[in-house]
Design a protein around this motif. Structure first.
Motif, PDB file in Angstrom:
ATOM      1  N   ILE A 163       0.864  -1.181   0.000  1.00 23.05           N
ATOM      2  CA  ILE A 163       0.000   0.000   0.000  1.00 23.05           C
ATOM      3  C   ILE A 163       0.898   1.226   0.000  1.00 23.05           C
ATOM      4  O   ILE A 163       1.823   1.302   0.813  1.00 23.05           O
ATOM      5  CB  ILE A 163      -0.860   0.059   1.288  1.00 23.05           C
TER       6      ILE A 163
ATOM      7  N   ILE B 255      -5.386   5.650   1.017  1.00 24.18           N
ATOM      8  CA  ILE B 255      -4.495   4.870   0.153  1.00 24.18           C
ATOM      9  C   ILE B 255      -4.391   5.604  -1.183  1.00 24.18           C
ATOM     10  O   ILE B 255      -5.409   5.914  -1.804  1.00 24.18           O
ATOM     11  CB  ILE B 255      -5.056   3.457  -0.077  1.00 24.18           C
TER      12      ILE B 255
ATOM     13  N   ASN C 177      -2.669   0.791  -4.426  1.00 21.12           N
ATOM     14  CA  ASN C 177      -2.323  -0.528  -3.869  1.00 21.12           C
ATOM     15  C   ASN C 177      -1.990  -1.526  -4.983  1.00 21.12           C
ATOM     16  O   ASN C 177      -2.208  -2.716  -4.851  1.00 21.12           O
ATOM     17  CB  ASN C 177      -3.433  -1.070  -2.954  1.00 21.12           C
TER      18      ASN C 177
END
Ligand SMILES: N[C@@H](CCC(=O)N[C@@H](CS)C(=O)NCC(=O)O)C(=O)O
Length: 366
Positions: A156, A165, A168
């Motif tokens: 991540i 995030i 990923n």
């Protein structure tokens, strides 16, 4: 790696596609380049995370982008961090300037066989999560999107400013690291390194695409197959493409040998790479699978028609060249995390969780 991988009704492994695919650039409305703003979460056992660690090291980004390492054991709730001594410890010292890991785990005196999944050796089995004191990787996914219902995977790339995030998907993350986004925070030598030089981009793309499907993911399709028929098809295909890779590297090596002479191994190795005659993304994406092959995939995933060390001399030389002559590769490779991670985390493949001690050595000298 996964406690229970996604397979379909035919018993074929199906890799989930990644959900967060933003980039970091001066033009991006949210994710602007900055030092200390982004954080990388990885597992050292994971080949996809491994490519991001290698690229981070190669591009001199260890002081710019911090990093946390999950415990090597993936349980039924996913990846976990070690408990924080205090919630805010910055673990950057562990990932030193070369972007590598403390080699204590590889040289440690405890034999792999005696290490239990509940081991809690801070900076050996993993790190804590210093930004929020999280115990589980899943907390980062839920923080980003409370409705997230996919798998909680590493790597991540995290934004500490918006607490989300950024990305990923490892293949995107290495492109972000390789872009010029962080140029102002690194030295000239790191700025100059381009892992996808324009003239080679086409060749690298073609190489990456079959290496991904047939080799990087090929070992998973073999190891997670749930019927003999699927397994036999996948393992045959995997070795067919390793044969193809061996031929390709043999042509390369023979050409360099003809140019420099058989005895000039140093000169040959300095230009012995998958594409072109310098290090590129093709090497970065191939390496994590090849370095895991003999120590993990050969027995754990039943990829056992041959080994790299005994049956693929050119791939073997390429592997040793990467490991022994390139710090970013060696210092991000942890054979204990690799062996333990696979053999203890996948009860459907290895129900008793016994970790084989061999093969020895983990990698041969150059
Ligand atoms: N597409 C992802 C794949 C990452 C991936 O599959 N990571 C595995 C570890 S090797 C994972 O975290 N698995 C946890 C799970 O599936 O529960 C990437 O390349 O970044």
């Amino acid at each position: 790696m996964s406690a229970k991988p996604n397979t379909d009704e035919k018993g074929e492994f199906k890799r989930q596609s990644s959900s967060f695919r933003e980039i970091i650039s001066a033009e991006h409305p949210i994710y602007k380049p900055a030092s200390g703003r982004y954080w990388l979460y990885v597992a050292l056992a994971c080949p996809w995370a491994h490519r991001t660690l290698i690229t981070r090291a190669l591009k001199g980004l260890a002081p710019v982008i911090g990093c946390s390492v999950v415990h090597w054991h993936l349980d039924d709730q996913g990846w976990r961090f070690l408990e924080a001594r205090d919630g805010k410890t910055n673990e950057r010292h562990w990932f030193d300037i070369a972007g590598g890991i403390n080699s204590a785990s590889s040289n440690g005196s405890t034999p792999v066989a005696n290490i239990v999944d509940s081991a809690h050796r801070l900076l050996i089995d993993g790190t804590n999560e210093p930004n929020y004191g999280h115990k589980r990787l899943s907390e980062l996914y839920i923080k980003t999107d409370p409705g997230y219902d996919g798998r909680f995977t590493v790597p991540i790339l995290w934004d500490l400013e918006t607490c989300t995030i950024v990305n990923n998907e490892s293949s995107d993350i290495i492109r972000i690291f390789n872009s010029s986004a962080f140029d102002e925070f690194v030295g000239e030598e790191h700025r100059r390194l381009d892992l996808v030089p324009r003239p080679l981009e086409g060749q690298i793309t073609v190489f990456n695409s079959w290496v991904y499907d047939k080799i990087n993911n090929g070992v998973y399709k073999t190891g997670f197959a749930e019927s003999a028929e699927v397994y036999e098809r996948e393992v045959t295909s995997l070795f067919h493409y390793l044969d193809k890779l061996e031929i390709l590297l043999d042509e390369k090596y023979s050409k360099l040998e003809a140019e420099y002479g058989k005895t000039s191994q140093d000169k040959i190795l300095a230009r012995y790479f998958a594409i072109g005659d310098a290090l590129t993304e093709a090497d970065v994406r191939l390496y994590p699978t090849i370095v895991r092959f003999d120590v993990a995939y050969h027995q754990h995933f039943k990829c056992n028609l041959a080994t790299i060390r005994d049956d693929y001399p050119r791939i073997h030389t390429w592997l040793k060249n990467m490991y022994w002559r390139h710090e970013a590769f060696q210092r991000t490779t942890d054979f204990n995390h690799i062996k333990l991670g696979y053999t203890r985390s996948q009860p459907q493949v290895n129900p008793l969780g016994i970790t084989p001690l061999g093969p020895k050595p983990d990698i041969w000298p150059l």
